[in-house]
Design an enzyme around this catalytic site. Sequence first.
Site, PDB file in Angstrom:
ATOM      1  N   CYS A  20       0.821  -1.154   0.003  1.00  0.00           N
ATOM      2  CA  CYS A  20       0.060   0.058   0.006  1.00  0.00           C
ATOM      3  C   CYS A  20       0.993   1.230  -0.109  1.00  0.00           C
ATOM      4  O   CYS A  20       2.127   1.193   0.314  1.00  0.00           O
ATOM      5  CB  CYS A  20      -0.816  -0.015   1.350  1.00  0.00           C
ATOM      6  SG  CYS A  20      -1.804  -1.642   1.534  1.00  0.00           S
ATOM      7  N   ARG A  41       1.494   2.020  -5.763  1.00  0.00           N
ATOM      8  CA  ARG A  41       1.784   0.986  -4.877  1.00  0.00           C
ATOM      9  C   ARG A  41       0.450   0.241  -4.319  1.00  0.00           C
ATOM     10  O   ARG A  41       0.474  -0.598  -3.710  1.00  0.00           O
ATOM     11  CB  ARG A  41       2.299   1.850  -3.497  1.00  0.00           C
ATOM     12  CG  ARG A  41       3.533   2.371  -3.601  1.00  0.00           C
ATOM     13  CD  ARG A  41       3.936   2.754  -2.412  1.00  0.00           C
ATOM     14  NE  ARG A  41       4.504   1.872  -1.605  1.00  0.00           N
ATOM     15  CZ  ARG A  41       5.527   1.018  -1.504  1.00  0.00           C
ATOM     16  NH1 ARG A  41       6.521   1.471  -2.082  1.00  0.00           N
ATOM     17  NH2 ARG A  41       5.437   0.091  -0.766  1.00  0.00           N
ATOM     18  N   TRP A  79      -3.753  -1.888  -1.512  1.00  0.00           N
ATOM     19  CA  TRP A  79      -3.810  -3.081  -2.337  1.00  0.00           C
ATOM     20  C   TRP A  79      -4.255  -3.939  -1.341  1.00  0.00           C
ATOM     21  O   TRP A  79      -3.493  -4.624  -0.408  1.00  0.00           O
ATOM     22  CB  TRP A  79      -2.415  -3.114  -2.813  1.00  0.00           C
ATOM     23  CG  TRP A  79      -2.305  -4.442  -3.751  1.00  0.00           C
ATOM     24  CD1 TRP A  79      -2.614  -4.213  -5.158  1.00  0.00           C
ATOM     25  CD2 TRP A  79      -2.038  -5.603  -3.560  1.00  0.00           C
ATOM     26  NE1 TRP A  79      -2.322  -5.556  -5.938  1.00  0.00           N
ATOM     27  CE2 TRP A  79      -2.077  -6.355  -4.752  1.00  0.00           C
ATOM     28  CE3 TRP A  79      -1.906  -6.728  -2.334  1.00  0.00           C
ATOM     29  CZ2 TRP A  79      -1.849  -7.699  -4.772  1.00  0.00           C
ATOM     30  CZ3 TRP A  79      -1.703  -7.932  -2.642  1.00  0.00           C
ATOM     31  CH2 TRP A  79      -1.566  -8.558  -3.793  1.00  0.00           C
ATOM     32  N   ASN A 107       0.671  -0.794   6.071  1.00  0.00           N
ATOM     33  CA  ASN A 107       1.062  -1.495   4.952  1.00  0.00           C
ATOM     34  C   ASN A 107       1.754  -2.697   5.418  1.00  0.00           C
ATOM     35  O   ASN A 107       2.799  -2.805   6.254  1.00  0.00           O
ATOM     36  CB  ASN A 107       2.007  -0.731   3.851  1.00  0.00           C
ATOM     37  CG  ASN A 107       2.687  -1.570   3.002  1.00  0.00           C
ATOM     38  OD1 ASN A 107       2.043  -2.568   2.427  1.00  0.00           O
ATOM     39  ND2 ASN A 107       3.968  -1.097   2.373  1.00  0.00           N
ATOM     40  N   GLY A 108       1.395  -3.895   4.864  1.00  0.00           N
ATOM     41  CA  GLY A 108       2.017  -5.186   5.536  1.00  0.00           C
ATOM     42  C   GLY A 108       0.888  -6.116   5.995  1.00  0.00           C
ATOM     43  O   GLY A 108      -0.292  -5.932   5.616  1.00  0.00           O
ATOM     44  N   GLU A 139      10.398 -12.363 -20.523  1.00  0.00           N
ATOM     45  CA  GLU A 139      10.292 -11.108 -19.910  1.00  0.00           C
ATOM     46  C   GLU A 139       9.235 -10.438 -20.842  1.00  0.00           C
ATOM     47  O   GLU A 139       8.440  -9.779 -20.368  1.00  0.00           O
ATOM     48  CB  GLU A 139      11.571 -10.249 -19.976  1.00  0.00           C
ATOM     49  CG  GLU A 139      11.465  -8.719 -19.606  1.00  0.00           C
ATOM     50  CD  GLU A 139      10.884  -8.480 -18.271  1.00  0.00           C
ATOM     51  OE1 GLU A 139      10.796  -9.442 -17.645  1.00  0.00           O
ATOM     52  OE2 GLU A 139      10.443  -7.209 -18.037  1.00  0.00           O
ATOM     53  N   LYS A 169       5.601  -8.776 -19.760  1.00  0.00           N
ATOM     54  CA  LYS A 169       5.225  -7.359 -20.227  1.00  0.00           C
ATOM     55  C   LYS A 169       3.659  -7.520 -20.781  1.00  0.00           C
ATOM     56  O   LYS A 169       3.012  -6.750 -20.427  1.00  0.00           O
ATOM     57  CB  LYS A 169       6.157  -6.752 -21.103  1.00  0.00           C
ATOM     58  CG  LYS A 169       7.427  -6.432 -20.603  1.00  0.00           C
ATOM     59  CD  LYS A 169       7.353  -5.260 -19.601  1.00  0.00           C
ATOM     60  CE  LYS A 169       7.185  -5.736 -18.258  1.00  0.00           C
ATOM     61  NZ  LYS A 169       8.430  -6.020 -17.205  1.00  0.00           N
ATOM     62  N   GLU A 188       0.994  -8.867 -18.135  1.00  0.00           N
ATOM     63  CA  GLU A 188       0.550  -7.892 -16.838  1.00  0.00           C
ATOM     64  C   GLU A 188       0.039  -6.697 -17.414  1.00  0.00           C
ATOM     65  O   GLU A 188      -0.938  -6.121 -16.555  1.00  0.00           O
ATOM     66  CB  GLU A 188       1.849  -7.845 -16.126  1.00  0.00           C
ATOM     67  CG  GLU A 188       3.050  -7.028 -16.558  1.00  0.00           C
ATOM     68  CD  GLU A 188       4.107  -7.028 -15.446  1.00  0.00           C
ATOM     69  OE1 GLU A 188       3.767  -7.047 -14.382  1.00  0.00           O
ATOM     70  OE2 GLU A 188       5.155  -6.771 -16.129  1.00  0.00           O
ATOM     71  N   HIS A 207       7.979 -29.870 -27.332  1.00  0.00           N
ATOM     72  CA  HIS A 207       7.630 -30.694 -26.171  1.00  0.00           C
ATOM     73  C   HIS A 207       6.235 -30.537 -25.325  1.00  0.00           C
ATOM     74  O   HIS A 207       6.001 -30.908 -24.466  1.00  0.00           O
ATOM     75  CB  HIS A 207       8.650 -30.649 -25.095  1.00  0.00           C
ATOM     76  CG  HIS A 207      10.195 -31.105 -25.450  1.00  0.00           C
ATOM     77  ND1 HIS A 207      10.375 -32.218 -25.535  1.00  0.00           N
ATOM     78  CD2 HIS A 207      11.335 -30.547 -26.084  1.00  0.00           C
ATOM     79  CE1 HIS A 207      11.833 -32.279 -25.854  1.00  0.00           C
ATOM     80  NE2 HIS A 207      11.878 -31.172 -26.452  1.00  0.00           N
ATOM     81  N   LYS A 236       3.313  -2.135  -7.211  1.00  0.00           N
ATOM     82  CA  LYS A 236       4.644  -1.624  -7.542  1.00  0.00           C
ATOM     83  C   LYS A 236       5.515  -2.555  -6.886  1.00  0.00           C
ATOM     84  O   LYS A 236       6.723  -3.270  -7.177  1.00  0.00           O
ATOM     85  CB  LYS A 236       5.032  -0.202  -7.532  1.00  0.00           C
ATOM     86  CG  LYS A 236       6.528  -0.023  -7.979  1.00  0.00           C
ATOM     87  CD  LYS A 236       6.651  -0.322  -9.400  1.00  0.00           C
ATOM     88  CE  LYS A 236       8.033   0.054 -10.142  1.00  0.00           C
ATOM     89  NZ  LYS A 236       8.129  -0.624 -11.600  1.00  0.00           N
TER      90      LYS A 236
HETATM   91  O1  M6R Z   1      11.200  -4.504  -7.218  1.00  0.00           O
HETATM   92  P1  M6R Z   1      11.464  -5.982  -7.720  1.00  0.00           P
HETATM   93  O2  M6R Z   1      12.663  -5.732  -8.687  1.00  0.00           O
HETATM   94  O3  M6R Z   1      12.257  -6.856  -6.603  1.00  0.00           O
HETATM   95  O4  M6R Z   1      10.396  -6.539  -8.187  1.00  0.00           O
HETATM   96  C1  M6R Z   1      10.292  -7.838  -8.649  1.00  0.00           C
HETATM   97  C2  M6R Z   1       8.975  -7.951  -9.226  1.00  0.00           C
HETATM   98  O5  M6R Z   1       7.994  -7.834  -8.464  1.00  0.00           O
HETATM   99  C3  M6R Z   1       8.653  -7.176 -10.411  1.00  0.00           C
HETATM  100  O6  M6R Z   1       9.896  -7.174 -11.459  1.00  0.00           O
HETATM  101  C4  M6R Z   1       7.462  -7.521 -11.191  1.00  0.00           C
HETATM  102  O7  M6R Z   1       7.583  -8.885 -11.790  1.00  0.00           O
HETATM  103  C5  M6R Z   1       6.927  -6.668 -12.118  1.00  0.00           C
HETATM  104  N1  M6R Z   1       5.617  -6.544 -12.401  1.00  0.00           N
HETATM  105  C6  M6R Z   1       7.503  -6.802 -13.844  1.00  0.00           C
HETATM  106  O8  M6R Z   1       7.041  -5.693 -14.176  1.00  0.00           O
END
Ligand code: M6R
Length: 590
Positions: free
Chosen positions: A2, A27, A75, A101-102, A469, A473, A476, A492, A585
């Site tokens: 959050c 966040r 969140w 937060n947490g 990756e 992208k 998500e 496979h 984030k």
């Molecule tokens: O802050 P971090 O690099 O540790 O975060 C890792 C992942 O949570 C972050 O890369 C996440 O997969 C993103 N949504 C990717 O776009």
Amino acid sequence: MCGIIGYVGAKEAAPIILNGLKRLEYRGYDSAGIAIVQPSGSTDVRKDIGRVAAIDAKLDFLGMKGTIGIGHTRWATHGGVTQNNAHPHISNNGKIVVIHNGIVENYQDIKRRLLDEGFTFYGETDTETIPNLIELEMRGGKDFETAARDAIKQLDGYYAVLAMFDGERKIVASRDGSPLVAGVGAGENFIGSDIPAFLEHTKTVMYIHDKDFVVIDDAGIRFKDLDGRAIERPVHSIDWSLEQAQKGDFDHFMMKEISEQVDTVQKAANQDKETLFAVADAVKKAKGVFLVACGSSYHACLSASYIFSKIANMHVNLVLASEFSNYEHFLTPDTLVIAVSQSGETIDVLDAVRTARRKGSKVMSIVNVMGSSLHRNSDLSLMLNAGPEICVLSTKTYTAQLAVLSLLAYTVAGRYDEGRESLQYLWNVIYNLTAANTRDYIKQLADKLKDKEHVFLIGRGLQYPTALEAALKIKEVSYIHAEGFSGGELKHGTIALIEPGTPAIVFSSADNEKEIISNAMEIKARGGYIIGVNAHSNEVFDFFIKTPEVGLLNPIVQIIPVQILAYQLAVLRGCDPDMPRNLAKSVTVK
Ligand code: M6R
């Protein structure tokens, strides 16, 4: 996950907190609320579900009067997205407000105790126990500050907590495992889960450590431990600019941050040489090196494991941070763990670091956020220098991680100058790849793909992590199912899913072209629509995106067109590129 902000000063708190919440929405963005201690002494609390701007339009946050307050963007973890579960939470006597937060892991025990004492609860969150626990502590005659400290001492789990009491011009705060930083202004002070919360007001910060207890009032910011003993924390100046935390001429942070890569890759490559060589030396001396990360950062590490193998002739172990404890019996004081994280607050990464510490291993990190938990808990850190990344998706920090990891591999191999020069050469390449004409060209592809249900992405060698990756992208941000895998794995199983019209993005480079083109042919033979990302075209491609051949640095340039494609798909499908559903984030809870 959050966003948290608090303000104590002489100005009206509501506009400052509201702006801070807008900056913190990355966040968490399913609900939000503000509490302000009014001049009369009573606390005004307004909160609801939805985005900050929509809630403000409904509840008129700016109508709240007072010069001390706290705000929260949520969140959801415990309890659904409801008005009752939104923060701030209020004690039964209506006098204590808390944002958090947490996760309070022992909240059920605390709640049972509170129920036995006659407390009632209006929602399902763990947070609601905290103001009530403070109220219970105050019943014994303790003042607010002592009661809050004694209540916080009883919390297990991960938390960043801010609390206020009716009529007192004071915010008390503490953290354990969740981020929190204080901002020092002139005659005013701030506290936030992240620096952008108050960046427009001050660039002077004091990092709050786990189990610090912080009191912010008109006299300033005081640090104590959880037993009330005063402690000293240093004051730092940060070099992030407000422009970096604003959209400027762009519609979304995502496209702004993609465009910034022309500079951020260079800034990442411009590492402090002494630290870089010290980390390289530690890599060479270690008996076993682990790269540990999550999500996109993990994909950067996967690329790096290939680069270390190719250029430094060295095997590095690569482990998802969430799986790291399974490897702990390999850790010794001679092991080096390199934790890679944009935020430096990802809980699984921090847990992996704790595991490494317990075993006496050395911990170094590659991180973007100065003063983050990871930064503070590392023996040495290489900074990404990418500036704040506001969009929930990692884009510029991903390529910055690749740049730093590649440069580290070159340095370990004794080829630092060559590594630096190769990265410098990318300026031109990235400039062209992020230019308006490239974006327009990729938009044509986005138009073709926008209604597809699935996209498959393949690559071999260094193009394999790129495929993973790129798939992350696309999925998500556009919510199109996207699956990345190694070209060699196609037969496979996954080839069973190829139907006429199924799009497949095929990454290739000079050293694996023949084999991956064969894989592309296999997809095409089943009616697949082939999108090639490569230095030169091939007849099997239905759509071609040209990326110059840059050898080991191909992962940096080849991901960029797909970042742009993912962005365009999100926009065309009406998705918010900066704040995709269900995400936040930094993942600060398990
Ligand atoms: O802050 P971090 O690099 O540790 O975060 C890792 C992942 O949570 C972050 O890369 C996440 O997969 C993103 N949504 C990717 O776009």
